[in-house]
Structures are given as structure tokens and as C-alpha cells.
Motif scaffolding. Structure first.
Motif, PDB file in Angstrom:
ATOM      1  N   ASP A 235       0.818  -1.227   0.000  1.00 45.28           N
ATOM      2  CA  ASP A 235       0.000   0.000   0.000  1.00 45.28           C
ATOM      3  C   ASP A 235       0.847   1.272   0.000  1.00 45.28           C
ATOM      4  N   GLU A 237       1.964   3.432  -2.377  1.00 44.27           N
ATOM      5  CA  GLU A 237       1.449   4.584  -3.123  1.00 44.27           C
ATOM      6  C   GLU A 237       0.175   5.125  -2.500  1.00 44.27           C
ATOM      7  N   GLU A 238      -0.723   4.218  -2.111  1.00 44.80           N
ATOM      8  CA  GLU A 238      -1.971   4.663  -1.489  1.00 44.80           C
ATOM      9  C   GLU A 238      -1.701   5.393  -0.183  1.00 44.80           C
ATOM     10  N   SER A 239      -0.734   4.889   0.579  1.00 44.16           N
ATOM     11  CA  SER A 239      -0.405   5.521   1.859  1.00 44.16           C
ATOM     12  C   SER A 239       0.155   6.927   1.652  1.00 44.16           C
ATOM     13  N   ASN A 241      -0.404   8.871  -0.902  1.00 45.81           N
ATOM     14  CA  ASN A 241      -1.492   9.737  -1.363  1.00 45.81           C
ATOM     15  C   ASN A 241      -2.362  10.202  -0.204  1.00 45.81           C
TER      16      ASN A 241
END
Length: 245
Positions: A235, A237-239, A241
Motif C-alpha cells: 500500500d 502509493e496509497e499511503s 497519497n
């Protein structure tokens, strides 16, 4: 390969509705051949058995220590099945066996091989449940009940949790069910309950929805072997963002 395909055709002509192939802890090229044979024969189920090799008649060390460990063999199986699927080839339902005993094992086994692994096959753990059930039944019959069990009572229906369900299904005929079978039923009831809890936590309410995204690798070696993301990369990239917008 030709002999296998011929045998499959013979079985179908004799009326076989479903055809399966059971493998052992094969080396990679033999596993590849098994998958190709299963694909070309368009069989219904391929069982891949990891960890130890041999049968119940084999030497103990062979059964426990020889062959390719289950996680590694399932990684091979997933990669080979994915390759066949990408080429438009038939991929049968696949069952993975080899050391599975508890509900978390089942969840991870299904996730690691998704979407090709549809089932988890269990042998020795089921036999163990039957043997324990039989032993407890014998102890109850002899009146020699261990203290850990005696605190629940001294009758079969007081000690075996499966009896309540058996009464609903069979009525008074539940008494015909041997303690060994009660042990197996109770064991699988525990597995089913635990698996449902894991699935609910992952918001996956059917087995077919369990995916490789539901697990991560705790070591870099596990990530390399399986292709499952390493926990420190999970996670990412999601984190970022979420943190930075």
C-alpha cells in the motif's frame, strides 16, 4: 501425456462425469507436465500435494521432509496456471494439499493461489480429528474421562459440541453417529466458523472473492518466491497519497 489423455477418454466413455488427477510433491517439470495434461485432457480437478512425499506406506521421513514445501509448490502452480490461462488454455479447478490444519491456513492457501486454487485438501488433520474423537468416545464409555473433559460432563452429548447439530439433522438417530465422526464434524465446524470470521474481516463473503490482495509477505524471500507484496512495500502509493494528498 498421450497415455493420460487416452485414459481420460476411456473414463468418459465409461460414463465418468468428473475426472481428477492427484499429484505429489513433484519437481517443477513434473508439475508442469501434470498441469499440461490436466489442461489438454480438460479434466475437472487437479490436486497438488506439497511438503512431504510418498503415501501412508512410505518411510516417515519421506512423508514429512522430502519434496517441495507447499508454499513453494503452490507458487509454481499459480505461475503455471496463470501462464496457461493467459494462452487461453483450459485450467481445471485446483486443490492444494500439504500441511493445512487450521482456518488461517485455508484462507492463505486460497488467497495465494487465487483465482485458480478453488479448494484446500486435508488428509492427516482430518484423520487426527477422527482418532481423537474415537479415543474420547472410548474414554467416556469406560468412565475414565480426563479432567479437562469431565468439567463439561460425562456423556457424549455433553462433551462433543457436534451433538447439538446432529440432533437437529438426525433427531434421535444422532446416537448412531460414532464418536470418530463427531470429532470430524466438530473439527470442520470449527474450521468453517474460523474461516467465515477471516472472510468477514476481509469483507469477502464468498470463497470466490478471496484474492492475492488479501495477504502480504512478511519476508523478502517469501515475496520473491510467491510474488505477493512484501509488507514494507504494501500500500505504499496509497499511503503516500493519503498522507500528502
Amino acid at each position: 501425456l498421450e497415455g493420460f489423455l487416452k485414459r481420460v477418454e476411456e473414463l468418459r466413455k465409461r460414463g465418468a462425469k468428473y475426472i481428477s488427477l492427484k499429484t505429489g510433491a513433484y519437481r517443477p517439470k513434473d508439475l508442469a507436465l501434470a498441469l499440461r495434461a490436466a489442461s489438454e485432457g480438460k479434466i475437472d480437478l487437479l490436486i497438488v500435494d506439497g511438503a512431504g512425499g510418498g503415501t501412508g506406506m512410505s518411510p516417515w521421513r519421506m512423508m514429512n521432509e522430502w519434496g517441495i514445501p507447499t508454499v513453494y509448490l503452490e507458487a509454481f502452480t499459480y505461475n503455471y496456471a496463470k501462464l496457461l490461462a493467459e494462452k487461453g488454455k483450459h485450467v481445471p479447478a485446483i486443490a492444494i494439499a500439504g500441511g493445512f490444519t487450521m482456518e488461517d491456513h485455508i484462507f492463505k492457501g486460497l488467497a495465494l493461489g487465487a483465482p485458480y486454487v478453488k479448494l484446500i485438501a486435508m488428509g492427516r488433520s482430518t484423520l487426527t480429528a477422527a482418532m481423537v474423537g474415537k479415543t474420547i468416545g472410548s474414554l467416556i464409555a469406560s468412565g475414565n474421562i480426563p479432567k479437562d473433559y469431565a468439567e463439561y460432563g460425562n456423556q457424549v452429548e455433553e462433551i462433543f459440541t457436534a451433538v447439538a447439530e446432529m440432533k437437529k439433522i438426525l433427531g434421535n438417530d444422532w446416537k448412531k453417529v460414532p464418536p470418530a465422526a463427531l470429532g470430524v464434524y466438530g473439527y470442520f465446524d470449527r474450521l468453517a466458523t474460523g474461516l467465515k470470521q477471516f472472510m468477514a474481516g476481509a469483507r469477502k463473503f464468498k470463497l470466490e472473492y478471496i484474492s492475492r490482495d488479501d495477504i502480504f509477505a512478511l519476508t523478502e524471500e517469501a515475496a520473491k518466491v510467491t510474488g505477493i507484496p512484501y509488507v514494507m512495500d504494501l500500500d505504499r502509493e496509497e499511503s503516500l497519497n493519503i498522507l500528502l494528498g
